[in-house]
Design a protein around this motif. Sequence first.
Motif, PDB file in Angstrom:
ATOM      1  N   SER A 261      -0.644   1.770 -13.549  1.00 57.35           N
ATOM      2  CA  SER A 261      -0.115   2.913 -12.797  1.00 57.35           C
ATOM      3  C   SER A 261       0.000   4.159 -13.665  1.00 57.35           C
ATOM      4  CB  SER A 261       1.251   2.557 -12.208  1.00 57.35           C
ATOM      5  OG  SER A 261       2.142   2.168 -13.234  1.00 57.35           O
ATOM      6  N   GLN A 262      -0.099   5.326 -13.006  1.00 57.63           N
ATOM      7  CA  GLN A 262       0.010   6.614 -13.683  1.00 57.63           C
ATOM      8  C   GLN A 262       1.111   7.504 -13.116  1.00 57.63           C
ATOM      9  OE1 GLN A 262      -1.746   7.425 -16.490  1.00 57.63           O
ATOM     10  NE2 GLN A 262      -2.440   5.295 -16.363  1.00 57.63           N
ATOM     11  N   ASP A 263       1.747   7.080 -12.034  1.00 58.11           N
ATOM     12  CA  ASP A 263       2.860   7.833 -11.464  1.00 58.11           C
ATOM     13  C   ASP A 263       3.708   6.879 -10.625  1.00 58.11           C
ATOM     14  OD1 ASP A 263       1.478   7.488  -9.029  1.00 58.11           O
ATOM     15  OD2 ASP A 263       0.519   9.452  -9.192  1.00 58.11           O
ATOM     16  N   THR A 264       4.763   7.404 -10.009  1.00 60.07           N
ATOM     17  CA  THR A 264       5.682   6.530  -9.276  1.00 60.07           C
ATOM     18  C   THR A 264       5.027   5.897  -8.056  1.00 60.07           C
ATOM     19  OG1 THR A 264       7.498   7.979  -9.983  1.00 60.07           O
ATOM     20  CG2 THR A 264       7.982   6.390  -8.264  1.00 60.07           C
ATOM     21  N   ALA A 265       4.160   6.642  -7.390  1.00 61.52           N
ATOM     22  CA  ALA A 265       3.459   6.063  -6.237  1.00 61.52           C
ATOM     23  C   ALA A 265       2.589   4.887  -6.675  1.00 61.52           C
ATOM     24  CB  ALA A 265       2.604   7.131  -5.556  1.00 61.52           C
ATOM     25  N   ASP A 266       1.936   5.040  -7.820  1.00 58.54           N
ATOM     26  CA  ASP A 266       1.153   3.937  -8.389  1.00 58.54           C
ATOM     27  C   ASP A 266       2.055   2.771  -8.779  1.00 58.54           C
ATOM     28  OD1 ASP A 266      -1.470   4.636  -8.196  1.00 58.54           O
ATOM     29  OD2 ASP A 266      -1.746   5.194 -10.288  1.00 58.54           O
ATOM     30  N   ASN A 267       3.186   3.078  -9.412  1.00 58.36           N
ATOM     31  CA  ASN A 267       4.155   2.026  -9.749  1.00 58.36           C
ATOM     32  C   ASN A 267       4.434   1.161  -8.523  1.00 58.36           C
ATOM     33  OD1 ASN A 267       6.105   4.290 -11.797  1.00 58.36           O
ATOM     34  ND2 ASN A 267       4.683   2.743 -12.509  1.00 58.36           N
ATOM     35  N   ALA A 268       4.707   1.831  -7.413  1.00 58.26           N
ATOM     36  CA  ALA A 268       5.087   1.123  -6.200  1.00 58.26           C
ATOM     37  C   ALA A 268       3.944   0.277  -5.643  1.00 58.26           C
ATOM     38  CB  ALA A 268       5.568   2.115  -5.153  1.00 58.26           C
ATOM     39  N   SER A 269       2.789   0.881  -5.448  1.00 60.43           N
ATOM     40  CA  SER A 269       1.688   0.166  -4.800  1.00 60.43           C
ATOM     41  C   SER A 269       1.161  -0.979  -5.654  1.00 60.43           C
ATOM     42  CB  SER A 269       0.556   1.144  -4.454  1.00 60.43           C
ATOM     43  OG  SER A 269       0.037   1.754  -5.627  1.00 60.43           O
TER      44      SER A 269
ATOM     45  N   ALA B 179       7.902   1.953   1.239  1.00 59.10           N
ATOM     46  CA  ALA B 179       6.671   2.224   1.988  1.00 59.10           C
ATOM     47  C   ALA B 179       5.623   1.129   1.787  1.00 59.10           C
ATOM     48  CB  ALA B 179       6.095   3.574   1.580  1.00 59.10           C
ATOM     49  N   THR B 180       5.753   0.339   0.720  1.00 57.30           N
ATOM     50  CA  THR B 180       4.815  -0.774   0.492  1.00 57.30           C
ATOM     51  C   THR B 180       5.215  -2.021   1.263  1.00 57.30           C
ATOM     52  OG1 THR B 180       5.989  -1.749  -1.406  1.00 57.30           O
ATOM     53  CG2 THR B 180       4.472   0.095  -1.861  1.00 57.30           C
ATOM     54  N   GLY B 181       6.386  -1.995   1.905  1.00 60.18           N
ATOM     55  CA  GLY B 181       6.865  -3.152   2.647  1.00 60.18           C
ATOM     56  C   GLY B 181       7.880  -3.991   1.903  1.00 60.18           C
TER      57      GLY B 181
END
Length: 225
Positions: A127-135, A167-169
């Motif tokens: 991951s490179q950002d928080t959205a990546d962390n999550a997904s 948002a990832t469930g």
Amino acid sequence: RRRWAFGLVVLATALLVLQSLPLVADALLRPLENRAGPVLEDPAGAQAIVVLGSGLLLEAAEYGGDTASERTLVRARYGATVARRFGLSVLVSGGRPVNATRSEAEVMAAILADEYGVPVRWQETRSQDTADNASRSAEILKAAGVKRIVLVTQAFHMPRAVALFQATGLEVIPAPTHFMGGDGADLAWYDFLPRASALHRSYYALHEWLGIAWLRLAASVHGLR
């Protein structure tokens, strides 16, 4: 043109001074931290802990190479505390910054194991950002049958991080740390004087507010399609 230029200079200077005031920095941070939730007391059936990385110090000679930044270390330390307190498995999340020799996840895993005696079960290293962390973390956790997590990050970062992980469930139990905004009581005269540390806190707060605004905008645009 000169009037416009002078006006822009005055406006920019005024904004910079305002962001440098502890009073303003705390006012920006406090609503974020209030939304982060209280200090974790009950993991509420969580199956794992996720600790988010937040940068590295590169080529730290005293450590023999790349090591955790202050923000990453704050999160890792509290992640270790939560893991020992509740006996949950740990996932660390963070990719490899530019010019780094290791990912944030690898550095955190080594610190947790070697310095805090807490083993890390999963490492999310891309991951490179928080959205990546999550997904990317969700992919690993769901494959392991994990649906509910304790999420560890700074309090000011928690509202946006929780939204992205939900948002990832995944079901998310916040475990915020490093509250910096204060309670707004007992103002002192020096709270009205510019300070570099206040400018730093304002930067973190504005970054999060802009990120939250972007998430809302993206959600509204997606809803219109």
